[in-house]
Enzyme design. Structure first.
Site, mmCIF file in Angstrom:
data_model
loop_
_atom_site.group_PDB
_atom_site.id
_atom_site.type_symbol
_atom_site.label_atom_id
_atom_site.label_comp_id
_atom_site.label_asym_id
_atom_site.label_seq_id
_atom_site.Cartn_x
_atom_site.Cartn_y
_atom_site.Cartn_z
ATOM 1 N N ASN A 161 0.830 -1.209 0.000
ATOM 2 C CA ASN A 161 0.000 0.000 0.000
ATOM 3 C C ASN A 161 0.863 1.258 0.000
ATOM 4 O OD1 ASN A 161 -2.295 -1.565 0.092
ATOM 5 N ND2 ASN A 161 -2.743 -1.177 2.245
ATOM 6 N N LEU A 180 -3.158 11.936 14.206
ATOM 7 C CA LEU A 180 -4.286 12.075 15.130
ATOM 8 C C LEU A 180 -5.616 12.164 14.391
ATOM 9 C CD1 LEU A 180 -2.613 14.779 17.417
ATOM 10 C CD2 LEU A 180 -2.741 12.311 17.855
ATOM 11 N N THR A 238 -9.210 2.969 6.236
ATOM 12 C CA THR A 238 -8.315 1.810 6.165
ATOM 13 C C THR A 238 -6.909 2.167 5.700
ATOM 14 O OG1 THR A 238 -10.203 0.381 5.675
ATOM 15 C CG2 THR A 238 -8.027 -0.491 5.204
ATOM 16 N N ALA A 239 -6.807 2.911 4.617
ATOM 17 C CA ALA A 239 -5.492 3.186 4.015
ATOM 18 C C ALA A 239 -5.012 4.610 4.243
ATOM 19 C CB ALA A 239 -5.537 2.885 2.525
ATOM 20 N N ALA A 240 -5.672 5.347 5.133
ATOM 21 C CA ALA A 240 -5.269 6.742 5.356
ATOM 22 C C ALA A 240 -3.824 6.832 5.834
ATOM 23 C CB ALA A 240 -6.208 7.409 6.344
ATOM 24 N N ASP A 280 -1.394 4.697 5.290
ATOM 25 C CA ASP A 280 -0.475 4.330 4.213
ATOM 26 C C ASP A 280 -0.345 5.460 3.196
ATOM 27 O OD1 ASP A 280 -0.102 1.832 5.378
ATOM 28 O OD2 ASP A 280 -1.777 0.953 4.278
ATOM 29 N N GLY A 335 -12.175 1.514 0.164
ATOM 30 C CA GLY A 335 -11.125 0.635 -0.336
ATOM 31 C C GLY A 335 -9.754 1.086 0.127
#
Length: 307
Positions: free
Chosen positions: A48, A225, A252-254, A256, A291
């Site tokens: 990711n 944060l 989920t991927a914030a 990354d 996603g």
């Protein structure tokens, strides 16, 4: 960036296939439920972050391992399609690729089973074998979904070559100080408290924990944060760097997206503060879409919200 060389980012980390299964409710012990859908989504924190850095304008090299199953071929093809150099991605024989089974009920609640598979096969010897891929990179990114001795070998190799090292300490774990000898550690709130203890509820708490983390070895600490932004402590000054407001639908991927964007921007500008401000925007954009890899923003999208 047309006439400027792309920053070179090496990523040592996990490569997974996520099987996202959607159902009305999660099964209780002994219960069988019918699923509404199943989707294969390439993932793994290492992969990711490699995709995030590539979409932000980095020349990215992936160091990792997939299995010799059908998922391995798909995972490699996905990385190559993102223009990521996979010459240092091994294929483990008689081994399954990393797999995450993500069960999501309609309410949004989830239960995840992770099978490390080939990710557990990459060794310090493999890192030394691919040392040239690290030696001339600008930044090495590492996480904790591969064995810690392998992560440590990557950190030590990068430090000898003069490359910056960013550690994303996920999943949360207790760590030996030698793993914290990096240029930047960027945990979220739960990961930061897993390393040093305590609780993190207020901005003052974030400053305290950032200073405690810094005392363990990193040259700088950036605690993400969520919508409040990122607390940066560089040993001299603590500063809350704010983010943009978005309607978050999937975080989920914030993290990354944040890490990949940060690596690229830091290599380009040399300013950690500027890189974090830019990466905050990337993380917010990722949280506004569903996603993992599909939500990772491209450089033009980040620039559009940076003003």
């Amino acid at each position: 960036m047309n006439n400027v060389p792309k920053p070179t980012i090496a990523v040592l980390g996990s490569i997974n296939m996520d099987l996202v299964i959607r159902c009305e409710h999660l099964p209780k012990p002994g219960e069988t439920v019918s699923a509404q859908s199943m989707t294969e989504v390439p993932g793994g924190k290492g992969a990711n972050q490699a995709v995030a850095a590539a979409r932000c304008g980095g020349a990215v090299r992936m160091i990792g391992c997939v299995g010799d199953d059908g998922f391995g071929q798909k995972l490699l093809a996905n990385l190559i399609a993102e223009s990521i150099d996979c010459d240092a991605v091994l294929k483990a024989e008689s081994c399954e690729s990393g797999l995450a089974i993500v069960n999501v009920e309609n309410s949004g609640e989830n239960a995840i089973i992770v099978i490390p598979g080939a990710n557990a096969r990459i060794t310090p010897e493999d890192v030394r074998r691919f040392e040239p891929a690290i030696n001339d990179c600008d930044v090495l990114m590492v996480q904790l979904e591969t064995p810690q001795p392998t992560v440590l070998a990557g950190i030590q190799t990068a430090k000898r070559s003069g490359a910056k090292v960013i550690l994303d300490p996920a999943p949360a774990a207790t760590l030996e100080n030698e793993l914290l000898d990096v240029d930047l550690i960027c945990p979220n709130e739960s990961e930061a408290t897993a390393i040093v203890g305590g609780s993190l509820e207020t901005i003052d708490d974030a400053v305290t924990i950032a200073k405690q983390l810094h005392a363990r070895g990193p040259a700088a600490v950036a605690i993400t944060l969520g919508p409040r932004g990122t607390m940066l402590y560089d040993g001299a000054r603590a500063e809350l760097i704010e983010s943009i407001e978005v309607d978050a639908v999937d975080t989920t991927a914030a993290g990354d997206a944040f890490a990949g964007a940060l690596a690229v921007r830091w290599a380009e500008t040399g300013s950690l503060r500027d890189a974090i401000a830019w990466a905050n925007h990337a993380g917010a954009l990722a949280a506004s879409k569903r996603g993992a890899q599909p939500s990772l923003p491209h450089r033009t999208q980040i620039q559009a919200v940076c003003g």
